[in-house]
Design a protein around this motif. Structure first.
Motif, short mmCIF file in Angstrom:
data_model
loop_
_atom_site.label_atom_id
_atom_site.label_comp_id
_atom_site.label_asym_id
_atom_site.label_seq_id
_atom_site.Cartn_x
_atom_site.Cartn_y
_atom_site.Cartn_z
N PHE A 119 18.37 4.36 -36.67
CA PHE A 119 17.04 3.82 -36.94
C PHE A 119 16.38 3.34 -35.65
N VAL A 126 15.68 6.36 -33.12
CA VAL A 126 14.56 7.20 -33.55
C VAL A 126 13.25 6.42 -33.49
N PHE A 127 13.27 5.16 -33.90
CA PHE A 127 12.07 4.32 -33.87
C PHE A 127 11.52 4.21 -32.45
N GLY A 129 9.47 7.63 -31.38
CA GLY A 129 8.36 6.88 -31.95
C GLY A 129 7.56 6.17 -30.89
N THR A 141 10.19 6.82 -39.25
CA THR A 141 11.62 6.57 -39.04
C THR A 141 12.37 6.52 -40.36
#
Length: 354
Positions: free
Chosen positions: A46, A49-50, A54, A236
């Motif tokens: 998490f 990827v965030f 992101g 996410t």
């Protein structure tokens, strides 16, 4: 250009550079002996990827927009003016590109002949390259893969007369054409859609520089920041539950637009009534290009080496993700400072006079 504007571009570029390093710190897809490390969907995935798929995705658009803006800022078009730009970009982009590409080849060659590090390389060894392959890697597909952006900028510089004519005479319609290329990920002359649109967007803003640089939208910037975070959370979460909606590419585009808008205008809010040029952070920001060129393949080597030693548990991967960029940034700043002090001419070549 006003001192405050110059400082803003420099600081935002440095922040974007730090983002790039964390983007490349992503280790959920690291290969060992040709095998991908399985991705477990938990706190580690998490956060990575965030951040890396992101928050940091606004970095390249910011770099491209700033590059386009600076290229055309106060530009008076003529054949000689474009030739002068070509000459300057040859020194500031092409020479560093070749030097760092050659450094990547040498760095990988040395690592590939050492038994301790040979196991980390799964592709064809440099010693087995044909002459054509060697030239291709040196000039077009460098081993320090982040150099793709400089390669794209060099192409855009060559195409700058065409970009100028499109934006000057088609105006907003011309910009919308570039926007469509980005929105739908159309490939054009092997250039990435991000660099095409945002370089052109920066160029368009330079035509209206006075109005653009004087604009202030603190309220909208705060709304954009909230949307940026919300869209990132949604994106996410989709990754965490293994769901890829049809609109996923447009979701990312929304993240980039909101994030870039928020970054540009919230900078003014954060630095209001402050002379940022007196800060230590500003002094470090002068090493942005060196940091960009230096961090890979060093970061990848650190990632693979560290995980090979401490293991590939979720805790180990998470710790490596957070800490290794800080180590590489520190190493780059120290190396850059030493070269700048004791080998200033060579440092100038490596950074294009920056």
């Amino acid at each position: 250009m006003e001192k405050a504007t110059s400082a803003k571009l420099r600081v935002l570029s440095f922040i974007a550079m730090i983002m790039i390093i964390y983007l490349h710190s992503y280790n959920l897809a690291v290969k060992f002996n040709g095998v991908d490390v399985p991705i477990a969907k938990n706190y580690n995935s998490f956060v990575q990827v965030f951040i890396s798929d992101g928050i940091t995705r606004i970095a390249v658009p910011l770099f491209a927009a700033i590059s386009g803006f600076l290229f055309f800022y106060n530009f008076k078009p003529s054949t000689q003016a474009f030739l002068n730009k070509y000459k300057k970009r040859f020194n500031s982009l092409f020479i560093p590109y070749i030097l760092w590409s050659a450094w990547g080849l040498l760095f990988f060659f040395i690592l590939q002949i050492l038994p301790q590090s040979r196991k980390f390389f799964n592709s064809t060894l440099i010693k087995d390259y044909s002459l054509n392959k060697l030239l291709e890697v040196l000039f077009w597909d460098p081993l320090p893969y982040q150099l793709w952006f400089v390669r794209d900028l060099l192409i855009l510089v060559l195409l700058s007369p065409i970009i100028y004519l499109i934006l000057r005479y088609l105006k907003i319609v011309g910009l919308l054409l570039f926007f469509v290329i980005w929105l739908f990920d159309f490939s054009l002359l092997m250039l990435k859609p991000d660099t095409i649109f945002f370089f052109s967007f920066g160029a368009y803003l330079s035509f209206h520089a006075q109005a653009f640089l004087q604009s202030r939208y603190p309220g909208l910037a705060k709304v954009a920041l909230v949307l940026y975070i919300v869209l990132l959370m949604v994106k996410t979460w989709f990754f965490q539950i293994n769901y890829t909606p049809n609109f996923a590419p447009f979701l990312l585009k929304g993240v980039i637009v909101c994030g870039a808008f928020a970054a540009w205008y919230l900078y003014d809010f954060v630095t209001e009534n402050r002379d940022i040029s007196n800060s230590t952070f500003y002094q470090y920001s002068g090493f942005s290009f060196f940091l960009y060129a230096f961090h890979e393949p060093v970061l990848t080597l650190f990632k693979k080496g560290t995980l090979a030693v401490i293991g590939k548990s979720q805790v180990a991967m998470f710790a490596a993700y957070l800490v290794l960029p800080l180590i590489v940034i520190t190493l780059a700043l120290i190396t850059g400072a030493i070269l700048k002090k004791y080998m200033s001419g060579f440092y100038s070549l490596l950074t294009g006079g920056r």
